[in-house]
Design a protein around this motif. Structure first.
Motif, mmCIF file in Angstrom:
data_model
loop_
_atom_site.group_PDB
_atom_site.id
_atom_site.type_symbol
_atom_site.label_atom_id
_atom_site.label_comp_id
_atom_site.label_asym_id
_atom_site.label_seq_id
_atom_site.Cartn_x
_atom_site.Cartn_y
_atom_site.Cartn_z
ATOM 1 N N HIS A 73 21.816 15.317 -129.810
ATOM 2 C CA HIS A 73 22.789 16.370 -130.134
ATOM 3 C C HIS A 73 24.160 15.756 -130.419
ATOM 4 N N ALA A 74 24.650 14.921 -129.503
ATOM 5 C CA ALA A 74 25.984 14.340 -129.640
ATOM 6 C C ALA A 74 26.070 13.387 -130.832
ATOM 7 N N SER A 75 25.044 12.573 -131.015
ATOM 8 C CA SER A 75 25.064 11.601 -132.101
ATOM 9 C C SER A 75 24.983 12.298 -133.462
ATOM 10 N N PHE A 76 24.172 13.320 -133.552
ATOM 11 C CA PHE A 76 24.052 14.058 -134.817
ATOM 12 C C PHE A 76 25.398 14.673 -135.199
ATOM 13 N N ASP A 77 26.022 15.373 -134.265
ATOM 14 C CA ASP A 77 27.290 16.026 -134.569
ATOM 15 C C ASP A 77 28.380 15.027 -134.939
ATOM 16 N N ALA A 78 28.323 13.834 -134.331
ATOM 17 C CA ALA A 78 29.349 12.829 -134.601
ATOM 18 C C ALA A 78 29.175 12.178 -135.975
ATOM 19 N N ARG A 79 27.939 12.149 -136.485
ATOM 20 C CA ARG A 79 27.669 11.363 -137.692
ATOM 21 C C ARG A 79 27.268 12.174 -138.922
ATOM 22 N N ILE A 80 26.938 13.434 -138.763
ATOM 23 C CA ILE A 80 26.461 14.201 -139.913
ATOM 24 C C ILE A 80 27.549 14.379 -140.964
ATOM 25 N N THR A 81 28.801 14.313 -140.553
ATOM 26 C CA THR A 81 29.898 14.465 -141.523
ATOM 27 C C THR A 81 29.888 13.366 -142.577
ATOM 28 N N GLU A 82 29.259 12.232 -142.280
ATOM 29 C CA GLU A 82 29.177 11.133 -143.241
ATOM 30 C C GLU A 82 28.394 11.534 -144.491
#
Length: 342
Positions: free
Chosen positions: A238-247
């Motif tokens: 959850h945390a990793s997805f939200d942090a990186r999906i903006t890329e």
């Protein structure tokens, strides 16, 4: 009567070769192949090759053995030691053709050899064979290389039959269809491969040996782990997805905070926010699960709850008092005045 032409062979291929001339020849021979449409990328050395694999895993690697710095043997060893990349076929490109050289490559689990110089027909034959063999053997999703529905069902049924305690995580992307419609299939595919890599990363970090990652299809994934690891893995994903999906969004869309898509489902033009992730956790702790279909039924109940929430969420199959949420078919009968509460 006109006959339709056969569907061209496809595949994402990474060429790791330090000689620029040979890199060019390999790329051209693969790109010019008849009845095939290969997506070819190149890397000029072993370090760059590993970076390219981590960025976007290919379906096949053509790997030069003799390279300065990180040679082909070491690149192969690292790739085969990583669960995320271990099933990518590797064809060695080598001027060495002795029995000992071939044995050394096979000891590192290389899948095939091509000796320099080669004929284009031999190159294409070996490439096609490796791509077809890989897909057939893995029964995997062609896009991510992850085990598909057959292997997911097999793994889940095995754990049930052996009486193992497990947690089944169903991972689903929100607004992926809108993203795919807006940015196109190529970028949508890149997001799917990103999620596959992310799941492996978090399983390696927070899971245990034997944990399973599968791709149901589309934007739906599965992780099977131990019950005491499930929440930790889910929160990390959850945390990793939200942090990186903006890329995966253009800067202008990030500034706006949404994309605008013609929605056939909802009619007319609609604004969609950034993609989020819904993670459902189903465990056989505290309940008797005897068939994989029961897991699906419970996940469906949880999905209704998760989709009603905004943003990325983790939805466990436990109430606040720790008792398991049961699928509607297994809930005790009510007196008819109202449905049982979950």
């Amino acid at each position: 009567m006109n006959q339709s032409s056969p569907t061209p062979e496809t595949g994402r291929i990474l060429v790791i070769e330090d000689d620029p001339k040979l890199r060019f020849i390999l790329e051209k021979q693969l790109s010019d192949a008849k009845d095939a449409q290969y997506e070819v990328r190149t890397a000029e050395d072993g370090v760059r090759g590993l970076q390219e694999v981590r960025r976007d895993a290919p379906e096949l690697i053509l790997l030069d053995v003799m390279m300065p710095g990180l040679d082909g043997y070491e690149v192969c060893r690292q790739l085969k030691a990583n669960p995320l990349t271990s099933r990518i076929p590797i064809i060695f490109l080598t001027a060495k053709s002795t029995f000992e050289d071939r044995i050394h490559g096979l000891e590192l689990y290389a899948d095939d050899y091509i000796t320099k110089p080669w004929a284009q027909s031999e190159l294409l034959f070996r490439v096609r064979n490796q791509l077809k063999t890989r897909r057939a053997q893995l029964q995997s999703n062609a896009l991510t290389g992850l085990p598909g529905n057959v292997l997911i069902e097999t793994e889940l049924s095995r754990r049930i039959a052996q009486g193992e305690k497990f947690a089944f995580l169903h991972i689903d992307l929100d607004y992926f269809k809108a993203y795919n419609d807006y940015y196109g299939y190529a970028r949508g595919d890149a997001v799917i491969r990103f999620v596959a890599a992310l799941l492996h990363e978090q399983i390696q970090r927070y899971g245990i040996v034997g944990d399973f990652v599968g791709h149901i299809g589309g934007d739906d994934f599965v992780v099977i782990t131990m019950p005491d690891r499930a929440q930790l893995v889910a929160d990390a994903v959850h945390a990793s997805f939200d942090a990186r999906i903006t890329e995966h969004y253009d800067d202008l869309d990030l500034k706006r905070g949404h994309i605008t898509v013609l929605s056939s489902r909802q009619g007319g033009i609609k604004k969609f926010g950034m993609m989020s992730i819904t993670i459902l956790i189903v465990s056989n702790v505290g309940r008797d699960i005897q068939h994989s279909a029961q897991v699906s039924d419970i996940a469906k109940e949880l999905k209704k709850k998760g989709k009603a929430m905004v943003g990325s969420v983790v939805v466990p199959d436990r109430r606040l008092d720790g008792t398991p949420i049961m699928p509607a078919a297994e809930l005790p009968a009510s007196d008819g005045s109202e449905p049982p509460a979950c």
